[in-house]
Design a protein around this motif. Structure first.
Motif, short mmCIF file in Angstrom:
data_model
loop_
_atom_site.label_atom_id
_atom_site.label_comp_id
_atom_site.label_asym_id
_atom_site.label_seq_id
_atom_site.Cartn_x
_atom_site.Cartn_y
_atom_site.Cartn_z
N UNK A 175 0.72 -1.26 -0.09
CA UNK A 175 0.07 -0.09 -0.06
C UNK A 175 0.76 1.34 -0.04
N UNK A 176 2.00 1.18 0.44
CA UNK A 176 2.65 2.40 0.58
C UNK A 176 3.51 2.61 -0.74
N UNK A 177 4.03 1.42 -1.29
CA UNK A 177 4.55 1.55 -2.58
C UNK A 177 3.65 1.90 -3.57
N UNK A 178 2.38 1.49 -3.56
CA UNK A 178 1.30 1.97 -4.61
C UNK A 178 0.71 3.23 -4.39
N UNK A 179 1.80 4.25 -4.80
CA UNK A 179 1.37 5.72 -4.61
C UNK A 179 2.35 6.39 -5.50
N UNK A 180 1.74 7.55 -6.08
CA UNK A 180 2.28 8.36 -7.09
C UNK A 180 3.89 8.82 -6.91
N UNK A 181 4.01 9.18 -5.46
CA UNK A 181 5.24 9.68 -5.03
C UNK A 181 6.35 8.36 -5.27
N UNK A 182 6.02 7.20 -4.73
CA UNK A 182 6.78 6.11 -4.81
C UNK A 182 7.07 5.41 -6.30
N UNK A 183 5.92 5.72 -7.00
CA UNK A 183 5.76 5.33 -8.42
C UNK A 183 7.06 6.19 -9.32
N UNK A 184 6.96 7.57 -8.85
CA UNK A 184 8.19 8.37 -9.49
C UNK A 184 9.55 8.14 -8.94
N UNK A 185 9.48 7.63 -7.81
CA UNK A 185 10.81 7.14 -7.19
C UNK A 185 11.39 6.02 -8.11
N UNK A 186 10.42 5.19 -7.91
CA UNK A 186 10.80 3.90 -8.76
C UNK A 186 11.38 4.08 -10.26
N UNK A 187 10.59 4.97 -10.79
CA UNK A 187 10.83 5.10 -12.28
C UNK A 187 12.18 5.71 -12.50
N UNK A 188 13.02 6.19 -11.68
CA UNK A 188 14.13 6.96 -11.56
C UNK A 188 15.45 5.78 -11.55
N UNK A 189 15.15 4.44 -11.01
CA UNK A 189 15.88 3.42 -11.11
C UNK A 189 16.04 2.72 -12.33
N UNK A 190 17.56 2.82 -12.76
CA UNK A 190 17.92 2.11 -13.88
C UNK A 190 17.37 0.73 -14.17
N UNK A 191 16.89 0.16 -15.33
CA UNK A 191 16.53 -0.99 -15.55
C UNK A 191 17.27 -2.37 -15.29
N UNK A 192 18.85 -2.09 -15.34
CA UNK A 192 19.47 -3.11 -15.11
C UNK A 192 19.64 -3.24 -13.61
#
Length: 265
Positions: A37-54
């Motif tokens: 539930x914490x991960x499933x938030x717009x803020x966390x989504x933006x943070x995770x999007x910054x992680x490189x795919x590798x």
């Protein structure tokens, strides 16, 4: 009579370790699942999007924006399979080689029990332990779907994932069993199996980042276990067959070698 007692005696000997491992693995899985539930938030989504795919690939993580993707990476992609591998490698190495390395195997075999009967029932007890862990994990995650906001994951998805997890654990357990039964060395069984587990993980998540090593993913037990996204798509029969087939072959080799080897040699 003694032969019939080997399997229940092996389970009785695990009366402390099996509950401990089950609780530990379940606790890790539930702890990370509860973060959804914490991960499933717009803020966390933006943070995770910054992680490189590798980087995400190195941790067996893919689409963390869905419950299936999050569970497949954070729960079933790293810590849970690694804990399961350690648990089953220890159980498989202990099944036969534990007594031999401790110098008590001759005493056990002095009873009216065949070598192969002893090996099979000890291995059966170890595999039963793996089944217990998978069933408990499945039941807890299904029961907590609503509190953890995981309703988008079907019960069948959890079932498929835990079937693949059980086969994954069985493969590493039989690997340790086979090495221990063939050599009589618990230490060697632990070392070889741990080495294979590390290489299997790297072959699935790190090596394929080099184009020339992409083929290693196809021979990795981690890929057989995780490939095809069982949480979303159900049991992946190719991977399940590879895990089960490898476990059967390893068990047969271990039993055969133990039955023919000079124990005192």
């Amino acid at each position: 009579m003694f032969l019939r007692d080997v399997y229940p005696k092996a389970l009785w000997d695990a009366r402390r370790s099996l509950p401990g491992w089950t609780v530990a693995i379940a606790a890790v899985a539930l702890m990370y699942a509860a973060f959804w539930p914490t991960v499933n938030s717009p803020e966390m989504a933006d943070a995770l999007a910054a992680y490189p795919d590798d980087v995400l690939a190195a941790f067996n993580s893919g689409d963390l924006g869905t419950a299936q993707g999050y569970l497949g990476g954070a729960v079933y992609g790293l810590l849970v399979p690694l804990l399961v591998a350690v648990f089953m490698i220890a159980a498989g190495a202990r099944a036969v080689a534990g007594d031999e390395e401790a110098g008590t195997l001759d005493l056990v075999l002095a009873h009216p029990v065949s070598r192969r009967g002893l090996a099979l029932q000890r291995l059966g007890a170890a595999l039963t332990g793996m089944a217990v862990v998978a069933v408990v994990l499945f039941a807890l995650l299904v029961a907590l779907r609503a509190p953890f906001e995981l309703e988008t994951v079907a019960v069948g998805g959890f079932l498929a994932m835990n079937v693949q997890l059980a086969l994954f654990g069985a493969m590493f357990g039989t690997l340790a069993f086979a090495v221990g039964a063939a050599t009589g060395s618990k230490s060697l069984a632990l070392g070889v199996s741990a080495g294979v587990a590390v290489l299997a993980y790297l072959a699935n998540s790190v090596f394929p980042q080099v184009a020339a090593l992409e083929w290693t993913r196809n021979v990795s037990p981690f890929h057989w276990y995780l490939g095809g996204e069982p949480l979303t798509n159900g049991v992946q029969w190719g991977g399940a067959a590879a895990l089960a087939g490898t476990a059967v072959v390893l068990a047969a080799v271990g039993v055969y070698r133990f039955g023919r080897r000079d124990i005192g040699g």
